[in-house]
Write an enzyme that holds these catalytic residues in place. Structure first.
Site, PDB file in Angstrom:
ATOM      1  N   THR A 137     -20.731 -73.213   3.282  1.00 47.85           N
ATOM      2  CA  THR A 137     -19.966 -72.163   3.950  1.00 47.85           C
ATOM      3  C   THR A 137     -19.422 -72.669   5.283  1.00 47.85           C
ATOM      4  OG1 THR A 137     -21.360 -70.498   2.894  1.00 47.85           O
ATOM      5  CG2 THR A 137     -20.049 -69.771   4.762  1.00 47.85           C
ATOM      6  N   TYR A 169     -27.741 -75.127   9.197  1.00 52.14           N
ATOM      7  CA  TYR A 169     -26.920 -74.293  10.085  1.00 52.14           C
ATOM      8  C   TYR A 169     -26.443 -75.098  11.292  1.00 52.14           C
ATOM      9  CZ  TYR A 169     -25.583 -70.238  12.920  1.00 52.14           C
ATOM     10  OH  TYR A 169     -24.897 -69.325  13.688  1.00 52.14           O
ATOM     11  N   ASN A 205     -18.174 -61.995   1.533  1.00 56.35           N
ATOM     12  CA  ASN A 205     -18.737 -62.063   0.175  1.00 56.35           C
ATOM     13  C   ASN A 205     -19.999 -61.200   0.070  1.00 56.35           C
ATOM     14  OD1 ASN A 205     -20.588 -63.584   1.605  1.00 56.35           O
ATOM     15  ND2 ASN A 205     -20.736 -65.221   0.096  1.00 56.35           N
ATOM     16  N   PHE A 258     -22.507 -58.431  11.199  1.00 59.55           N
ATOM     17  CA  PHE A 258     -22.819 -57.791  12.481  1.00 59.55           C
ATOM     18  C   PHE A 258     -21.679 -57.999  13.480  1.00 59.55           C
ATOM     19  CE2 PHE A 258     -25.177 -59.050  16.570  1.00 59.55           C
ATOM     20  CZ  PHE A 258     -24.957 -57.818  17.175  1.00 59.55           C
ATOM     21  N   ILE A 301      -8.448 -69.663  -0.242  1.00 55.67           N
ATOM     22  CA  ILE A 301      -7.728 -68.393  -0.395  1.00 55.67           C
ATOM     23  C   ILE A 301      -6.372 -68.538   0.297  1.00 55.67           C
ATOM     24  CG2 ILE A 301      -8.759 -67.349   1.686  1.00 55.67           C
ATOM     25  CD1 ILE A 301      -8.742 -64.646   0.090  1.00 55.67           C
ATOM     26  N   PHE A 348     -22.948 -61.536   1.352  1.00 58.08           N
ATOM     27  CA  PHE A 348     -24.262 -62.188   1.242  1.00 58.08           C
ATOM     28  C   PHE A 348     -25.182 -61.601   2.322  1.00 58.08           C
ATOM     29  CE2 PHE A 348     -27.059 -65.840   2.578  1.00 58.08           C
ATOM     30  CZ  PHE A 348     -27.963 -65.688   1.540  1.00 58.08           C
ATOM     31  N   THR A 349     -24.694 -61.542   3.550  1.00 57.18           N
ATOM     32  CA  THR A 349     -25.468 -60.845   4.589  1.00 57.18           C
ATOM     33  C   THR A 349     -24.686 -59.678   5.184  1.00 57.18           C
ATOM     34  OG1 THR A 349     -24.711 -62.399   6.275  1.00 57.18           O
ATOM     35  CG2 THR A 349     -26.836 -62.860   5.258  1.00 57.18           C
TER      36      THR A 349
END
Length: 314
Positions: free
Chosen positions: A94, A147, A36, A15, A65, A38-39
């Site tokens: 993450t 989170y 990736n 978003f 990366i 996922f969302t």
């Protein structure tokens, strides 16, 4: 015209990430969007795919990366309770591995790096409104901790890389943001209410609806992030970005019913665990240091968001 930079946006198909990518592409920068999925979703960035200064990389930040970039916006992480509680271990990884890998990259290529932190670092605050100097009231072992604590630890890493390795960091703490491209099933209150109102379902209010939130329209937030990235090097944050207008959840539900002309009824359900009662940013620091204040009021922002969801549902 800005100096053209090569900019990496992690979580770039999400978003916030997709709005940031769009803005940076418009400004003429070379944008690498890493996600990736996922969302995040390709639909959020499909209008950018054909642009010569936009590139998409499918990658999971839990793995390192190696890229050459000038700036990094680290946004990668599921950000709604439904998504970050789905796989809490992955969420922590993450937050923390992602921060370590991106800070390592920034250190190697001498890039400036901004961390998208969150108002969740304040937990269920006993100080209102929340200033950056407040250390928070967080449950380290609750359902939301993956989170909250993941983001708190990411901030720790950013400041330690800055102190130990002189990495050029920025930390922003994002308060509730809404707008087009929100995930329709992310369980956040604005998208939930709009989808429920447009489809004529009952609108579910948790608790008695007296808890407050402050809602910032996405364009305002992106402006704040870009200003923070461009701020003088001695101002690294953390800085709150959000709209200090405070509304009860019940007020929000009633406003959305009125704006959509919905026939939905409001139903009350028990409050989830560790759900904060009050959220409101103190944005004095952002106003002083970045000359930033939100411009879009709730009605205007909701109007744009409702028409996005309308088009998606039809």
């Amino acid at each position: 015209m800005h100096l053209q930079k090569r900019i990496l946006v992690t979580g770039g198909a999400g978003f916030l990430g997709s709005h940031l990518c769009e803005r940076l592409v418009e400004e003429g920068h070379d944008v690498l969007c890493l996600d990736n999925f996922f969302t995040g979703t390709k639909r959020n960035i499909e209008h950018l795919i054909t642009k010569p200064n936009f590139e998409m990389i499918r990658h999971d930040l839990v793995q390192p990366i190696f890229l050459e970039v000038d700036e990094i916006y680290n946004l990668a992480c599921p950000a709604s309770p439904v998504h970050y509680q789905y796989n809490p271990v992955k969420t922590v990884k993450t937050c923390i591995m992602g921060a370590i890998h991106m800070l390592g990259l920034a250190k190697r290529v001498n890039a400036k790096i901004l961390q998208a932190s969150t108002s969740e670092v304040y937990g269920d605050p006993v100080v209102h409104p929340q200033k950056e100097s407040y250390w928070g009231n967080v449950n380290p072992i609750g359902l939301r901790s993956c989170y909250d604590e993941g983001k708190r630890c990411a901030e720790t890493l950013f400041f330690d890389y800055h102190r130990q390795n002189r990495v050029n960091i920025r930390v922003v703490r994002i308060f509730n943001t809404y707008g087009p491209r929100m995930h329709p099933n992310d369980g956040r209150v604005v998208s939930n209410f709009i989808v429920q109102a447009l489809t004529g379902q009952d609108m579910t209010v948790f608790g008695d609806g007296s808890q407050t939130r402050s809602f910032c329209y996405v364009d305002d937030l992106i402006e704040g992030m870009i200003r923070m990235m461009g701020a003088p090097d001695e101002f690294i944050g953390p800085v709150n970005l959000g709209n200090p207008g405070e509304f009860t959840i019940l007020e929000l539900a009633e406003t959305i019913i009125r704006m959509t002309g919905s026939t939905s009824n409001i139903v009350f359900k028990p409050l989830p665990k560790d759900d904060p009662m009050q959220r409101k940013p103190d944005i004095a620091l952002a106003t002083e240091k970045l000359q930033w204040t939100p411009r879009v009021n709730l009605e205007d922002g909701l109007k744009r968001t409702i028409s996005y969801f309308k088009a998606m549902i039809e």
